[in-house]
Design a protein around this motif. Sequence first.
Motif, PDB file in Angstrom:
ATOM      1  N   ASP A 166      45.515  76.932 -58.437  1.00 39.63           N
ATOM      2  CA  ASP A 166      44.677  77.978 -57.872  1.00 39.63           C
ATOM      3  C   ASP A 166      43.297  77.397 -57.609  1.00 39.63           C
ATOM      4  OD1 ASP A 166      43.599  77.673 -60.380  1.00 39.63           O
ATOM      5  OD2 ASP A 166      44.182  79.655 -61.101  1.00 39.63           O
ATOM      6  N   VAL A 167      42.339  78.230 -57.283  1.00 36.12           N
ATOM      7  CA  VAL A 167      40.997  77.747 -56.961  1.00 36.12           C
ATOM      8  C   VAL A 167      40.411  76.955 -58.119  1.00 36.12           C
ATOM      9  CG1 VAL A 167      38.640  78.436 -56.410  1.00 36.12           C
ATOM     10  CG2 VAL A 167      40.559  79.579 -55.290  1.00 36.12           C
ATOM     11  N   GLY A 168      40.612  77.449 -59.340  1.00 34.00           N
ATOM     12  CA  GLY A 168      40.050  76.788 -60.515  1.00 34.00           C
ATOM     13  C   GLY A 168      40.774  75.528 -60.957  1.00 34.00           C
ATOM     14  N   ARG A 169      42.026  75.353 -60.520  1.00 29.55           N
ATOM     15  CA  ARG A 169      42.820  74.149 -60.801  1.00 29.55           C
ATOM     16  C   ARG A 169      42.820  73.778 -62.286  1.00 29.55           C
ATOM     17  NH1 ARG A 169      40.634  69.848 -56.416  1.00 29.55           N
ATOM     18  NH2 ARG A 169      38.704  70.237 -57.565  1.00 29.55           N
ATOM     19  N   GLU A 170      42.946  74.773 -63.161  1.00 33.33           N
ATOM     20  CA  GLU A 170      42.876  74.510 -64.593  1.00 33.33           C
ATOM     21  C   GLU A 170      43.882  73.447 -65.056  1.00 33.33           C
ATOM     22  OE1 GLU A 170      42.841  77.480 -63.257  1.00 33.33           O
ATOM     23  OE2 GLU A 170      41.031  78.508 -63.982  1.00 33.33           O
ATOM     24  N   GLY A 171      45.092  73.482 -64.513  1.00 33.53           N
ATOM     25  CA  GLY A 171      46.106  72.526 -64.921  1.00 33.53           C
ATOM     26  C   GLY A 171      45.891  71.120 -64.395  1.00 33.53           C
ATOM     27  N   PHE A 172      44.933  70.945 -63.483  1.00 31.25           N
ATOM     28  CA  PHE A 172      44.704  69.646 -62.865  1.00 31.25           C
ATOM     29  C   PHE A 172      43.423  68.967 -63.346  1.00 31.25           C
ATOM     30  CE2 PHE A 172      47.729  71.601 -60.175  1.00 31.25           C
ATOM     31  CZ  PHE A 172      48.428  70.593 -59.523  1.00 31.25           C
ATOM     32  N   VAL A 173      42.627  69.682 -64.136  1.00 31.36           N
ATOM     33  CA  VAL A 173      41.321  69.149 -64.521  1.00 31.36           C
ATOM     34  C   VAL A 173      41.441  67.808 -65.237  1.00 31.36           C
ATOM     35  CG1 VAL A 173      39.321  69.533 -66.017  1.00 31.36           C
ATOM     36  CG2 VAL A 173      40.143  71.366 -64.552  1.00 31.36           C
ATOM     37  N   GLY A 174      42.422  67.679 -66.112  1.00 30.52           N
ATOM     38  CA  GLY A 174      42.607  66.411 -66.821  1.00 30.52           C
ATOM     39  C   GLY A 174      42.900  65.260 -65.881  1.00 30.52           C
ATOM     40  N   PHE A 175      43.755  65.501 -64.889  1.00 25.16           N
ATOM     41  CA  PHE A 175      44.085  64.462 -63.916  1.00 25.16           C
ATOM     42  C   PHE A 175      42.868  64.104 -63.068  1.00 25.16           C
ATOM     43  CE2 PHE A 175      48.375  66.714 -64.087  1.00 25.16           C
ATOM     44  CZ  PHE A 175      48.895  65.842 -65.032  1.00 25.16           C
ATOM     45  N   LEU A 176      42.139  65.125 -62.648  1.00 26.75           N
ATOM     46  CA  LEU A 176      40.953  64.884 -61.826  1.00 26.75           C
ATOM     47  C   LEU A 176      39.911  64.079 -62.596  1.00 26.75           C
ATOM     48  CD1 LEU A 176      40.633  68.488 -60.317  1.00 26.75           C
ATOM     49  CD2 LEU A 176      41.475  66.461 -59.119  1.00 26.75           C
ATOM     50  N   SER A 177      39.658  64.479 -63.829  1.00 29.34           N
ATOM     51  CA  SER A 177      38.661  63.799 -64.648  1.00 29.34           C
ATOM     52  C   SER A 177      39.069  62.366 -64.954  1.00 29.34           C
ATOM     53  CB  SER A 177      38.456  64.573 -65.953  1.00 29.34           C
ATOM     54  OG  SER A 177      37.425  64.000 -66.727  1.00 29.34           O
ATOM     55  N   SER A 178      40.338  62.136 -65.232  1.00 29.83           N
ATOM     56  CA  SER A 178      40.822  60.779 -65.505  1.00 29.83           C
ATOM     57  C   SER A 178      40.667  59.877 -64.285  1.00 29.83           C
ATOM     58  CB  SER A 178      42.295  60.820 -65.939  1.00 29.83           C
ATOM     59  OG  SER A 178      42.433  61.490 -67.171  1.00 29.83           O
ATOM     60  N   THR A 179      40.880  60.441 -63.107  1.00 32.98           N
ATOM     61  CA  THR A 179      40.727  59.658 -61.882  1.00 32.98           C
ATOM     62  C   THR A 179      39.282  59.235 -61.690  1.00 32.98           C
ATOM     63  OG1 THR A 179      42.591  60.798 -60.834  1.00 32.98           O
ATOM     64  CG2 THR A 179      41.038  59.682 -59.379  1.00 32.98           C
ATOM     65  N   VAL A 180      38.352  60.161 -61.921  1.00 34.80           N
ATOM     66  CA  VAL A 180      36.931  59.822 -61.807  1.00 34.80           C
ATOM     67  C   VAL A 180      36.564  58.748 -62.829  1.00 34.80           C
ATOM     68  CG1 VAL A 180      34.578  60.685 -62.072  1.00 34.80           C
ATOM     69  CG2 VAL A 180      36.273  62.059 -60.862  1.00 34.80           C
ATOM     70  N   ALA A 181      37.038  58.884 -64.062  1.00 39.49           N
ATOM     71  CA  ALA A 181      36.707  57.913 -65.108  1.00 39.49           C
ATOM     72  C   ALA A 181      37.204  56.513 -64.748  1.00 39.49           C
ATOM     73  CB  ALA A 181      37.299  58.362 -66.440  1.00 39.49           C
ATOM     74  N   ALA A 182      38.429  56.422 -64.243  1.00 37.69           N
ATOM     75  CA  ALA A 182      38.969  55.117 -63.854  1.00 37.69           C
ATOM     76  C   ALA A 182      38.161  54.522 -62.705  1.00 37.69           C
ATOM     77  CB  ALA A 182      40.437  55.256 -63.457  1.00 37.69           C
TER      78      ALA A 182
END
Length: 291
Positions: A166-182
């Motif tokens: 959905d707009v908030g993408r709660e289930g994807f936040v971990g994936f998004l954050s890990s991508t930025v960190a890498a």
Amino acid sequence: MSDREPRIRRSALYLPASNERAIEKARTLPCDVVILDLEDAVAPEAKEAAREMAARAVADGGFGRRELVVRVNGLGTPWGEADLAAIGPAGADAILVPKIDDGATLRRYDALLAQAPAATRLWAMIETARSMFALQDIAAQAEATRLACFVMGTNDLAKELRASPDVGREGFVGFLSSTVAAARAHGLSAIDGVFNDIGDAEGLVRQCAQALALGFDGKTLIHPGQIDICNRAFTPGDDRIEAARAIVAAFDAPENAGAGALKVNGQMAERLHLEQARALLAMRAQIDEMG
């Protein structure tokens, strides 16, 4: 071989490389990045013509300050190698490659760009379940390849995960954050995925704010009407600029020479905050120069 001089990448607009009118219009739009798409936006029967049109658009130029990127088809398709052979030497700012599962896949693309100009970078789509477990391996290829940027492919990732973001993408936040960190661990830029609901301006504002909070440099877009919202979201506001100026001024004061930490406007500021403040001011100055 990641970018040494950070570029402004607030808004990256996908356009079908098969649409000559769209390409011409892109030369006038206020987006920071134009991505001519040979992959998802082009039907199989139009792939070869789109490839020729993209190569011609790169050669013709006229995109001004905009970074020009071409997304090619994957090497597992009938068009991938021909795309790289035609587009690589053309001189685009970057080649965006899809569905990078691991470092070895990235190196294959890099090897096929041997004839491209040295300035042409390699951008990688992060959009598969396998890539989520290989982010460090993929990002580490920046040390010896053209790799300069990660681009989230949230639609393909959602498909593989059988998820409905959905707009908030709660289930994807971990994936998004890990991508930025890498990406940050290896000096790469990171651009968020698209927002599909073209008519939902409020939803786009919310998702841009989320992407900014997660550390992304900008967001990919599918419609010109989304550009202004995205540019505003990723442009440091006056309040942040004033706070940054206060931190720089405090550390530059003669009486604070050598200080490791200071109280600025009621908050603790360390040398790391000084570095962040200077980077923010440099970014805003670059945006202001762009007009």
